[in-house]
Design an enzyme around this catalytic site. Structure first.
Site, PDB file in Angstrom:
ATOM      1  N   ILE A  60       1.491  16.368 -20.183  1.00  0.00           N
ATOM      2  CA  ILE A  60       2.480  16.808 -19.189  1.00  0.00           C
ATOM      3  C   ILE A  60       2.173  18.589 -19.174  1.00  0.00           C
ATOM      4  O   ILE A  60       1.743  19.172 -19.819  1.00  0.00           O
ATOM      5  CB  ILE A  60       3.904  16.516 -19.642  1.00  0.00           C
ATOM      6  CG1 ILE A  60       5.026  16.761 -18.716  1.00  0.00           C
ATOM      7  CG2 ILE A  60       4.095  17.186 -20.861  1.00  0.00           C
ATOM      8  CD1 ILE A  60       6.371  16.209 -19.214  1.00  0.00           C
ATOM      9  N   CYS A  61       2.763  19.046 -17.928  1.00  0.00           N
ATOM     10  CA  CYS A  61       2.895  20.386 -17.589  1.00  0.00           C
ATOM     11  C   CYS A  61       4.188  20.858 -16.880  1.00  0.00           C
ATOM     12  O   CYS A  61       5.116  20.017 -17.036  1.00  0.00           O
ATOM     13  CB  CYS A  61       1.463  20.960 -16.837  1.00  0.00           C
ATOM     14  SG  CYS A  61       1.552  20.372 -15.189  1.00  0.00           S
ATOM     15  N   ALA A  62       4.041  21.829 -16.199  1.00  0.00           N
ATOM     16  CA  ALA A  62       5.192  22.173 -15.456  1.00  0.00           C
ATOM     17  C   ALA A  62       5.653  20.869 -14.136  1.00  0.00           C
ATOM     18  O   ALA A  62       6.667  20.556 -14.053  1.00  0.00           O
ATOM     19  CB  ALA A  62       5.200  23.499 -14.771  1.00  0.00           C
ATOM     20  N   THR A  88       7.406  18.595 -16.349  1.00  0.00           N
ATOM     21  CA  THR A  88       8.525  18.929 -17.285  1.00  0.00           C
ATOM     22  C   THR A  88       9.814  19.496 -16.042  1.00  0.00           C
ATOM     23  O   THR A  88      10.742  19.243 -16.291  1.00  0.00           O
ATOM     24  CB  THR A  88       8.453  20.089 -18.125  1.00  0.00           C
ATOM     25  OG1 THR A  88       7.330  19.611 -19.053  1.00  0.00           O
ATOM     26  CG2 THR A  88       9.486  20.519 -18.938  1.00  0.00           C
TER      27      THR A  88
END
Length: 104
Positions: A60-62, A88
Site C-alpha cells: 500500500i502507498c498513498a 491509504t
C-alpha cells in the site's frame, strides 16, 4: 499488474494479511493503516529478507501508484505481491481508521 480493491483488502486485513506501506517514513508516521509495516520504496530491496515467502504480501502507498511499482519489483524477486488500489487515501476516505507514529 496485480491489484486488490479496498473492500477485498479490508476483508483480507481482518483475516491477518501481511501488509507493507511503501511510502516514505514521514508519510507513514503521519497516518497509516493500522497493523501495516513500513518498507519505503526507496529501500524496498532491503526489506526482502523479512517478507513472508509462504503467503501474499499486500503493498500500500498513498493512492496506489507507488504500490504498483513496488509490487512489480517484489514479483521480480519471487514475492507474491498485490497492490492495494486507492491506497491509504482511499482507506481513510471510506471511513476506516488510521494509526499514527512508528508502530505497525
Amino acid at each position: 499488474m496485480r491489484e486488490v480493491d479496498l473492500e477485498s483488502f479490508a476483508a483480507d486485513m481482518a483475516a491477518g494479511a501481511f501488509v507493507i506501506d511503501v511510502r516514505e517514513p514521514d508519510e507513514y508516521v503521519a497516518g497509516h493503516v493500522p497493523g501495516v509495516h513500513s518498507a519505503p520504496l526507496s529501500a524496498l530491496e532491503s526489506a526482502l529478507d523479512v517478507l513472508p515467502v509462504d503467503r501474499t504480501v499486500y503493498v500500500i502507498c498513498a493512492t496506489g501508484n507507488r504500490s504498483l511499482r513496488a509490487a512489480d519489483r517484489l514479483a521480480a524477486h519471487g514475492v507474491d505481491a498485490l497492490s492495494v488500489a486507492g491506497g491509504t487515501t482511499g482507506w481513510a476516505r471510506t471511513g476506516r481508521p488510521l494509526a499514527t507514529g512508528t508502530a505497525a
